[in-house]
Design a protein around this motif. Structure first.
Motif, PDB file in Angstrom:
ATOM      1  N   LEU A 208      23.104   9.557   9.835  1.00 37.25           N
ATOM      2  CA  LEU A 208      24.028   9.189   8.758  1.00 37.25           C
ATOM      3  C   LEU A 208      25.490   9.204   9.206  1.00 37.25           C
ATOM      4  O   LEU A 208      26.202   8.210   8.999  1.00 37.25           O
ATOM      5  N   HIS A 211      26.271   6.236  11.665  1.00 35.17           N
ATOM      6  CA  HIS A 211      26.428   4.937  11.024  1.00 35.17           C
ATOM      7  C   HIS A 211      27.659   4.891  10.117  1.00 35.17           C
ATOM      8  O   HIS A 211      28.230   3.821   9.903  1.00 35.17           O
ATOM      9  N   ARG A 212      28.073   6.046   9.607  1.00 32.66           N
ATOM     10  CA  ARG A 212      29.298   6.054   8.803  1.00 32.66           C
ATOM     11  C   ARG A 212      30.501   5.681   9.661  1.00 32.66           C
ATOM     12  O   ARG A 212      31.301   4.815   9.290  1.00 32.66           O
ATOM     13  N   HIS A 390      23.691  -1.012   5.047  1.00 36.53           N
ATOM     14  CA  HIS A 390      24.176   0.283   5.504  1.00 36.53           C
ATOM     15  C   HIS A 390      25.362   0.780   4.682  1.00 36.53           C
ATOM     16  O   HIS A 390      25.585   1.991   4.563  1.00 36.53           O
ATOM     17  N   ASP A 394      25.261   4.379   3.055  1.00 43.63           N
ATOM     18  CA  ASP A 394      26.393   5.285   3.232  1.00 43.63           C
ATOM     19  C   ASP A 394      26.884   5.823   1.884  1.00 43.63           C
ATOM     20  O   ASP A 394      27.239   6.986   1.749  1.00 43.63           O
TER      21      ASP A 394
END
Length: 394
Positions: A208, A211-212, A390, A394
């Motif tokens: 997480l 990808h943030r 995504h 997020d």
């Protein structure tokens, strides 16, 4: 996998906000193992004269490696970025970037002291003008070279330990496709041998936050090439969707009239070429993806394996996931039970939080449902639906 994912995450959160800054992709930087370029504002390395940062030895985790990767010194991503650079800019205050020339996410102004709050919005709540601008920005990113970063076309060993740099230019959109590939690619062991059980961006606690930061960097680059500092990536709220609501020519591209695996020729995305999708070929050649074109985006939403992903996620699935109180649990990979991360990523059942890698829930369900470019981990970012998906995760 866990320690590698966390190690990569910790590095990407450091001031160097890209894989290979163009100014450091040369013999001198590689052989000195130093990437401390001057900040344009004062001409000093890392903006040191302006108290933005200084050139420092990189900090590496001293935690022992897990049992998932029984090798050492064979993958350029181990203890990233020490194989390429062991001195980089360490930025102070709210400064960041490979030369400390940018503001940290959420800040702006000459000295990066102005707090900045931006809101990502549901793509269906954008006006027609806003939606068309978003699509145009994506297409511009696909067609404009990155000024700041290049990609590696060979390993450090293949570069003869830095004396033969192997880099190439890439457009802004594909830079992020390549970065996603590079983080999740297999380890090349030499000859015909590869190690597939490795991924620096998935199947671990770093999924997480990795990808943030990835999305924030993507937004930052689009803001720079467009001059639109208020740009944010919209999201697609896929809860309870009966089909791919964004898969039409008004949004992310409809289905081709004669080939259900391709996009409608009326969509701007039908002319896009994918990169980094042929992992077995790279493995057999012991080569990295060089970002050459490999054909059109493939997508056939809903014609996936129903035994693995019978439907898109429901509101109840999401609410159950949000009710979980543990971010992570042992063994902190795709076998983790009662893990918020593993349930949201999609390796655990969204109704019980018990690991079930044979099924694909929540985040994973969307990738599998798209049944094409999105369904292959390494090349999934080729499909622009990736950013909408995504942004919602997020």
């Amino acid at each position: 996998m866990l320690l590698f994912a966390l190690g990569f995450l910790l590095v990407i959160l450091q001031p160097s906000t890209g894989q290979f800054p163009r100014v450091c992709a040369n013999v001198q930087s590689l052989q000195s193992k130093e990437c401390c370029p001057p900040w344009d504002g004062d001409g000093s390395p890392c903006g040191e004269l302006s108290s933005r940062g200084s050139c420092q030895n990189i900090l590496l985790s001293q935690a022992p490696l897990g049992p998932q990767f029984p090798f050492s010194g064979v993958d350029d991503r181990e203890d990233w970025p020490s194989v390429f650079y062991n001195r980089t800019c360490r930025c102070e205050g709210n400064f960041m970037g490979f030369s400390c020339g940018e503001c940290k996410f959420g800040f702006s102004g000459l000295n990066c002291t102005e707090r900045q709050v931006k809101t990502r919005r549901n793509i269906f709540q954008l006006t027609t003008s806003e939606k068309n601008k978003f699509l145009a920005y994506l297409n511009l990113a696909k067609n404009i070279p990155s000024q700041d970063y290049v990609i590696a076309t060979g390993t450090y060993t293949q570069m003869n330990n830095g004396s033969n740099p192997m880099f190439r230019d890439i457009n802004v959109y594909d830079l992020f496709v390549w970065m996603h590939y590079y983080a999740s690619r297999d380890t090349l062991l030499g000859g015909s041998n590869v190690w597939r059980d490795i991924d620096f961006a998935h199947e671990a606690p770093g999924f997480l936050p990795w990808h943030r930061v990835f999305l924030l960097m993507w937004e930052r680059q689009i803001q720079r090439i467009t001059g639109d500092e208020n740009f944010t990536i919209p999201y697609w709220d896929w809860r309870d969707a009966e089909d791919c609501e964004v898969c039409n020519d008004e949004y992310m591209g409809g289905r081709h009239p004669t080939n259900p695996n391709l996009l409608s020729p009326a969509s701007i995305f039908s002319s896009w070429q994918v990169i980094c999708t042929q992992s077995e070929e790279y493995n057999s050649q012991q080569a990295l993806c060089s970002a050459t074109s490999e054909g059109p985006i493939r997508r056939n939403p809903g014609n996936n394996d129903k035994s693995r992903t019978p439907r898109l996620p429901s509101s109840a699935d999401v609410e159950f996931c949000l009710s979980l109180t543990q971010y992570e649990s042992g063994p902190m990979d795709k076998m983790a039970n009662y893990s918020f991360r593993n349930t949201l990523e999609g390796f655990a059942d969204p109704q019980t939080a018990i690991s079930n890698p044979a099924q694909s829930g929540l985040h994973n369900a969307l990738h599998i449902y798209m049944n094409g470019s999105m369904s292959q981990v390494q090349g999934s970012a080729n499909d622009p639906i990736f950013v909408l998906h995504h942004a919602f995760v997020d």
